[in-house]
Design a protein around this motif. Structure first.
Motif, PDB file in Angstrom:
ATOM      1  N   LEU A   1       0.831  -1.209   0.000  1.00  0.00           N
ATOM      2  CA  LEU A   1       0.000   0.000   0.000  1.00  0.00           C
ATOM      3  C   LEU A   1       0.867   1.261   0.000  1.00  0.00           C
ATOM      4  N   VAL A   2       1.903   1.274   0.822  1.00  0.00           N
ATOM      5  CA  VAL A   2       2.795   2.443   0.881  1.00  0.00           C
ATOM      6  C   VAL A   2       3.535   2.593  -0.445  1.00  0.00           C
ATOM      7  N   LEU A   3       4.016   1.473  -1.007  1.00  0.00           N
ATOM      8  CA  LEU A   3       4.725   1.524  -2.288  1.00  0.00           C
ATOM      9  C   LEU A   3       3.854   2.133  -3.380  1.00  0.00           C
ATOM     10  N   VAL A   4       2.633   1.614  -3.519  1.00  0.00           N
ATOM     11  CA  VAL A   4       1.739   2.084  -4.577  1.00  0.00           C
ATOM     12  C   VAL A   4       1.326   3.532  -4.336  1.00  0.00           C
ATOM     13  N   SER A   5       1.046   3.884  -3.098  1.00  0.00           N
ATOM     14  CA  SER A   5       0.624   5.257  -2.793  1.00  0.00           C
ATOM     15  C   SER A   5       1.731   6.260  -3.124  1.00  0.00           C
ATOM     16  N   LEU A   6       2.963   5.932  -2.760  1.00  0.00           N
ATOM     17  CA  LEU A   6       4.075   6.844  -3.052  1.00  0.00           C
ATOM     18  C   LEU A   6       4.330   6.938  -4.559  1.00  0.00           C
ATOM     19  N   LEU A   7       4.245   5.822  -5.266  1.00  0.00           N
ATOM     20  CA  LEU A   7       4.443   5.859  -6.719  1.00  0.00           C
ATOM     21  C   LEU A   7       3.356   6.672  -7.393  1.00  0.00           C
ATOM     22  N   TRP A   8       2.124   6.520  -6.936  1.00  0.00           N
ATOM     23  CA  TRP A   8       1.031   7.311  -7.499  1.00  0.00           C
ATOM     24  C   TRP A   8       1.203   8.795  -7.161  1.00  0.00           C
ATOM     25  N   ALA A   9       1.590   9.092  -5.948  1.00  0.00           N
ATOM     26  CA  ALA A   9       1.688  10.485  -5.525  1.00  0.00           C
ATOM     27  C   ALA A   9       2.831  11.218  -6.218  1.00  0.00           C
ATOM     28  N   THR A  10       3.967  10.548  -6.371  1.00  0.00           N
ATOM     29  CA  THR A  10       5.133  11.202  -6.972  1.00  0.00           C
ATOM     30  C   THR A  10       5.218  11.012  -8.473  1.00  0.00           C
ATOM     31  N   GLU A  11       4.480  10.025  -9.019  1.00  0.00           N
ATOM     32  CA  GLU A  11       4.512   9.718 -10.452  1.00  0.00           C
ATOM     33  C   GLU A  11       5.939   9.487 -10.945  1.00  0.00           C
ATOM     34  N   SER A  12       6.703   8.764 -10.162  1.00  0.00           N
ATOM     35  CA  SER A  12       8.047   8.390 -10.609  1.00  0.00           C
ATOM     36  C   SER A  12       7.976   7.508 -11.833  1.00  0.00           C
ATOM     37  N   ILE A  13       6.941   6.721 -11.916  1.00  0.00           N
ATOM     38  CA  ILE A  13       6.621   5.971 -13.133  1.00  0.00           C
ATOM     39  C   ILE A  13       5.171   6.285 -13.466  1.00  0.00           C
ATOM     40  N   PRO A  14       4.734   6.065 -14.702  1.00  0.00           N
ATOM     41  CA  PRO A  14       3.345   6.404 -15.054  1.00  0.00           C
ATOM     42  C   PRO A  14       2.333   5.728 -14.134  1.00  0.00           C
ATOM     43  N   LEU A  15       1.202   6.381 -13.919  1.00  0.00           N
ATOM     44  CA  LEU A  15       0.200   5.891 -12.986  1.00  0.00           C
ATOM     45  C   LEU A  15      -0.301   4.498 -13.361  1.00  0.00           C
ATOM     46  N   PHE A  16      -0.557   4.289 -14.666  1.00  0.00           N
ATOM     47  CA  PHE A  16      -1.117   2.998 -15.060  1.00  0.00           C
ATOM     48  C   PHE A  16      -0.090   1.878 -14.908  1.00  0.00           C
ATOM     49  N   VAL A  17       1.196   2.209 -15.037  1.00  0.00           N
ATOM     50  CA  VAL A  17       2.231   1.191 -14.822  1.00  0.00           C
ATOM     51  C   VAL A  17       2.250   0.769 -13.351  1.00  0.00           C
ATOM     52  N   THR A  18       2.079   1.736 -12.464  1.00  0.00           N
ATOM     53  CA  THR A  18       1.978   1.406 -11.042  1.00  0.00           C
ATOM     54  C   THR A  18       0.799   0.469 -10.793  1.00  0.00           C
ATOM     55  N   SER A  19      -0.323   0.748 -11.447  1.00  0.00           N
ATOM     56  CA  SER A  19      -1.494  -0.113 -11.284  1.00  0.00           C
ATOM     57  C   SER A  19      -1.230  -1.534 -11.755  1.00  0.00           C
ATOM     58  N   LEU A  20      -0.447  -1.669 -12.809  1.00  0.00           N
ATOM     59  CA  LEU A  20      -0.151  -3.008 -13.321  1.00  0.00           C
ATOM     60  C   LEU A  20       0.750  -3.802 -12.379  1.00  0.00           C
ATOM     61  N   THR A  21       1.495  -3.128 -11.506  1.00  0.00           N
ATOM     62  CA  THR A  21       2.337  -3.858 -10.552  1.00  0.00           C
ATOM     63  C   THR A  21       1.529  -4.433  -9.390  1.00  0.00           C
ATOM     64  N   ILE A  22       0.320  -3.931  -9.181  1.00  0.00           N
ATOM     65  CA  ILE A  22      -0.462  -4.359  -8.014  1.00  0.00           C
ATOM     66  C   ILE A  22      -0.797  -5.852  -8.058  1.00  0.00           C
ATOM     67  N   PRO A  23      -1.376  -6.391  -9.138  1.00  0.00           N
ATOM     68  CA  PRO A  23      -1.658  -7.828  -9.133  1.00  0.00           C
ATOM     69  C   PRO A  23      -0.402  -8.676  -8.990  1.00  0.00           C
ATOM     70  N   PHE A  24       0.710  -8.209  -9.543  1.00  0.00           N
ATOM     71  CA  PHE A  24       1.954  -8.970  -9.417  1.00  0.00           C
ATOM     72  C   PHE A  24       2.358  -9.107  -7.944  1.00  0.00           C
ATOM     73  N   PHE A  25       2.395  -7.986  -7.219  1.00  0.00           N
ATOM     74  CA  PHE A  25       2.810  -8.037  -5.821  1.00  0.00           C
ATOM     75  C   PHE A  25       1.763  -8.725  -4.939  1.00  0.00           C
ATOM     76  N   CYS A  26       0.493  -8.597  -5.306  1.00  0.00           N
ATOM     77  CA  CYS A  26      -0.544  -9.281  -4.525  1.00  0.00           C
ATOM     78  C   CYS A  26      -0.327 -10.787  -4.534  1.00  0.00           C
ATOM     79  N   VAL A  27       0.069 -11.303  -5.681  1.00  0.00           N
ATOM     80  CA  VAL A  27       0.280 -12.749  -5.805  1.00  0.00           C
ATOM     81  C   VAL A  27       1.606 -13.152  -5.171  1.00  0.00           C
ATOM     82  N   VAL A  28       2.664 -12.397  -5.473  1.00  0.00           N
ATOM     83  CA  VAL A  28       3.995 -12.765  -4.978  1.00  0.00           C
ATOM     84  C   VAL A  28       4.086 -12.651  -3.450  1.00  0.00           C
TER      85      VAL A  28
END
Length: 866
Positions: free
Chosen positions: A413-440
């Motif tokens: 949650l902290v990882l995704v929130s910070l990536l979304w807030a700072t936009e270090s990578i595009p927002l939709f790319v951050t969203s695509l990492t969520i299912p990956f980390f949820c499973v791993v």
């Protein structure tokens, strides 16, 4: 593509100065418009140059100059080409006589070695007729030379001096060898022939060479005749379009009269002229049939069109290559400036690949030597990304929560929130990492056995099921309706009709523009609405004095009203769709309930913001408004069909709860317009591909994150802690606290991201109260997301970064309303608004809207039983 661009890319490069000056005529139209509406406004320097004359007379003179220029060039060019065609046809007849056939086919002579170079003089005559054509120029008569080869017309006429035509002739080496070849022939004419076989071979070689030259000349003339035909059509279209624009902007009826009286009667545009040109083109086809294809007209036509296509592609590629080169150099310069900073050295660029893309580099010194690395590795965005990853791993291993799945989910949650807030990578790319980390990270738990974590396979099914829900289908349905309304220009017709009734009173015009922006945001999303409204008010902005307060007020009003419009319907903005998905378990509000709550909130908020703009900008002071004219074309059958389907779909959405036994969910209803509009061809696959898929992926990722936080138990744990702190607060006190918190957060980050992060928590807090009101708190929270409009950007990137990457950051949803406004420039290239204008008006507007939401909105939500 705009016609000004189309004429640039379709024009023959050497004739570019002889086409209609479309862009200059457009500028003249705007100048005449300004003259009509402010003949005495401004100082002497800013006052229009053309005064006290009828605009039709002034514009007619400019059109006459263009028409004379085009007619003169066409007459000269036609005469030149016709002479060459006649010369060619004579040579074709001679060739047919010498071959003894009227339908020949080019075949190479048998491969033999010969002992001399005797070539009859007739070969020179047949091959060089076009080589001495005299081309008219502005300075006089000039002989032309060619540098082509014998087998293709692609390189024909590339080196030219004449401004009226192309250079044409046989290769220089052949011309230089003419005397030698002729002398050789005369010298050996009396010599006894060695054998008959040798003479047969020489004869065939001569005929083959002559035929090749004729073929080349036919192809060249065919291409030039087709270009002349295109020249007529392109200029005629230019006159028609520029006259249409004049009539639209000046509210005149000049097009039909001028086209019929002057353009259609001019020599280049007469039907008999086009017919004569077509006859000459057909003669080239017949000549090609006789020389090359053995009388096959279909093959001849196909071959010549293939040559024409290759020629056009070659020329267009040349133009595109030059323009793309300029664009790449500008892009590289801006990229270097963005990544290396203000003191960037433009020479420190890395050339990579065949396309010569320029990438900024940076040299670093190490104990083992100096290395050149891409500069983006040392950019602030990369350093921020590294810091976020470090925080993520620290949270993974520093025990904070009791259960490992909650610990992992907190880190995620902290990882995704910070990536979304700072936009270090595009927002939709951050969203695509969520299912990956949820499973791993195994953050999902069994629903019936909360102490048992799901395995990777079951977690995969759960997380992807959370990503694609009826809410996503509802979002697609909203995009489909917006695309259909925009493609059929229904939104523009309605907007211009309403604005045309606003009159010329500045205060009334400002209010009308804000109302139209809000309604457009409700129907076609608050991302597309400001773009539509800015396009409609462009004539009014052009005619306002430089630095006018009315310009600032109307642009600011549209931006702020578009944000308010983002709350007016469930499909107006992505955060509304996210809120519906979060409220679904407790029963989301119907469309009727939504309208009952937000319509009063929206109307009162817009009225108060309008008063704020009127008081602070004083737009009525010394302002003359150009009235906006409605579209006068009748409503077509297609537009009626789209309108009926749109209204029917919205009606079904409003009655979705009553029709739940039939459709089940609003997402199923959204399939109806998708099937109808794409099925009948109103929308195409290109329109489907142009949907804002980044927003869809962002919303899907947010839904999966909410599911993970809920399944892991983290949300329940955090909610219990917050509930203990607010248990002594009343429902209204909790509403005020969360509304203020969301307003502050959504001001600095994307509205959708704020909804994704905070609304699940708000829902659970509301559910944990002694008297649960989760829907009320989520509803007020999502309205506050749209109310956050204090800054020109929603996020930490500065304006220079935003300006250079507006296309990339399309995920900014509602904040694009404000961003589009601050980036809008006047004809002189100066921005209408500065950041200070947004802060001084945006902060009060946000506070005004919050007060309306927690008073009027709270009362309406209480009445509906939330």
């Amino acid at each position: 593509m705009r016609f000004s661009h189309s004429i640039q890319f379709n024009a023959v490069p050497d004739w570019s100065s002889h086409y209609i000056a479309y862009s200059n005529l457009k500028k003249l139209i705007y100048q005449l418009e300004k003259t009509v509406h402010q003949q005495s406004a401004g100082d002497a320097e800013s006052r229009p140059l053309i005064q006290h004359e009828d605009p039709e007379v002034v514009f007619g003179r400019a059109l006459d100059v263009e028409l004379e220029k085009i007619s003169s060039f066409y007459v000269v060019k036609e005469k030149e080409l016709m002479e060459e065609v006649n010369d060619l046809l004579r040579d074709v007849g001679t060739f047919e006589e010498e071959t003894g056939s009227t339908e020949g086919e080019l075949r190479p002579p048998p491969t033999q070695s010969i002992s001399d170079n005797r070539i009859p003089t007739r070969a020179v005559r047949l091959g060089s007729t076009s080589g001495r054509s005299r081309v008219s120029t502005e300075d006089g008569i000039e002989d032309s030379e060619d540098e082509g080869d014998e087998t293709t017309a692609l390189n024909t006429g590339r080196k030219r001096r004449s401004s009226f035509g192309r250079r044409k002739s046989v290769p220089a080496n052949m011309m230089a060898s003419t005397t030698d070849m002729t002398a050789s022939t005369d010298l050996t004419r009396s010599v006894r022939r060695d054998s008959m076989a040798f003479d047969d071979y020489a004869e065939q070689a001569v005929l083959f060479s002559s035929g090749i030259m004729l073929k080349k000349r036919i192809v060249t003339l065919y291409v030039q005749l087709c270009e002349l035909k295109s020249y007529i059509q392109l200029n005629q279209t230019g006159f028609r379009k520029v006259l249409k624009k004049f009539d639209k902007i000046m509210d005149r009826q000049m097009r039909a009269k001028y086209m019929e009286t002057y353009v259609d009667s001019a020599y280049p545009f007469r039907p008999e002229t086009a017919k004569g040109l077509e006859e000459y083109i057909n003669k080239m086809v017949k000549a090609y049939m006789a020389i090359v294809t053995n009388g096959d007209e279909e093959v001849a036509t196909r071959d010549l069109r293939s040559h024409l296509r290759e020629h056009v592609v070659w020329e267009r590629n040349t133009v595109w290559r030059e323009l793309i080169g300029l664009e790449r150099r500008a892009e590289a310069a801006s990229l270097g400036h963005a990544l290396l900073g203000r003191d960037a050295d433009p020479k420190k660029l890395l050339r990579q690949g065949d396309d010569e893309r320029l990438i900024p580099i940076k040299e670093i010194s190490t104990p083992i030597g100096r290395f050149k690395l891409p500069a983006w590795l040392f950019s602030s965005a990369m350093l921020t990304l590294v810091a976020i990853i470090v925080i993520f791993f620290l949270l993974l291993f520093i025990p904070i929560m009791e259960k490992p799945e909650q610990q992992n989910c907190l880190a995620l949650l902290v990882l995704v929130s910070l990536l979304w807030a700072t936009e270090s990578i595009p927002l939709f790319v951050t969203s695509l990492t969520i299912p990956f980390f949820c499973v791993v990270l195994n953050v999902f738990r069994e629903k019936d056995l909360p102490h048992k974590r799901l395995g990777s396979k079951d977690a995969t099914a759960a997380v992807f099921a959370a990503m694609w829900t009826p809410v996503i289908m509802l979002l697609l349905g909203g995009f489909t309706l917006a695309a259909a309304l925009s493609k059929c220009s229904i939104d523009k017709r309605i907007a211009t009709f309403v604005l045309s009734k606003a009159g010329t009173e500045p205060k009334t015009v400002l209010l009308a523009n804000m109302a139209v922006a809000a309604v457009a945001s409700m129907l076609i999303s608050n991302v597309a609405a400001p773009v539509l409204c800015f396009g409609i008010i462009e004539p009014m902005l052009r005619n306002l004095p430089a630095g006018s307060d009315m310009s600032k007020a109307v642009i600011m009003g549209i931006a702020l009203a578009s944000n308010i419009g983002g709350m007016l319907s469930p499909i107006a903005s992505p955060q509304n769709v996210v809120a519906l998905g979060i409220m679904e378990p407790a029963g989301a509000p119907t469309w009727g309930q939504w309208f009952f709550i937000v319509i009063p909130v929206g109307i009162i908020s817009i009225a108060l913001i309008w008063l704020l703009l009127v008081v602070t900008f004083r737009p009525g002071k010394g302002t003359t408004i150009v009235p906006i004219r409605p579209v006068r074309d009748p409503f077509t059958g297609l537009q009626w069909f789209v309108s009926i389907v749109t209204l029917a779909t919205i009606g079904l959405w409003c009655a979705s709860h009553q029709l739940e036994s039939v459709f089940g969910d609003m997402g199923v209803i959204a399939i109806i317009p998708i099937v109808l509009f794409f099925g009948v061809g109103i929308l195409t696959k290109e329109d489907f591909n142009n949907f804002p898929w980044t927003i869809i992926i962002l919303a899907a990722g947010g839904l999966s994150l909410g599911k993970a936080v809920n399944s892991s138990g983290l949300l329940h744990t955090v909610t219990e802690a917050i509930t203990l702190r607010v248990k002594d607060y009343s429902l209204y006190g909790i509403l005020v606290v969360f509304s203020s918190l969301i307003l502050v957060i959504a001001t600095f980050i994307s509205h959708t991201v704020a909804a994704l992060i905070i609304l699940p928590l708000v829902f659970d807090v509301g559910n944990g109260l002694a008297e649960p009101h989760p829907t009320l708190l989520v509803m007020s929270g999502v309205l506050m997301c749209s109310a956050a409009m204090a800054l020109p950007t929603s996020g930490f990137p500065n304006m220079s970064k935003f300006s250079s990457s507006i296309g990339y950051r399309g995920q900014k949803d509602a904040d694009l309303c404000v961003l589009a406004a601050i980036l809008k420039e006047d004809p002189a290239g100066q921005r209408y608004l500065q950041v200070k204008h947004f802060i001084s008006r945006g902060v009060p507007s946000s506070l005004i809207t919050m007060v309306v939401v927690i008073t009027v909105g709270y009362g309406a939500m209480t009445i509906t039983g939330m």
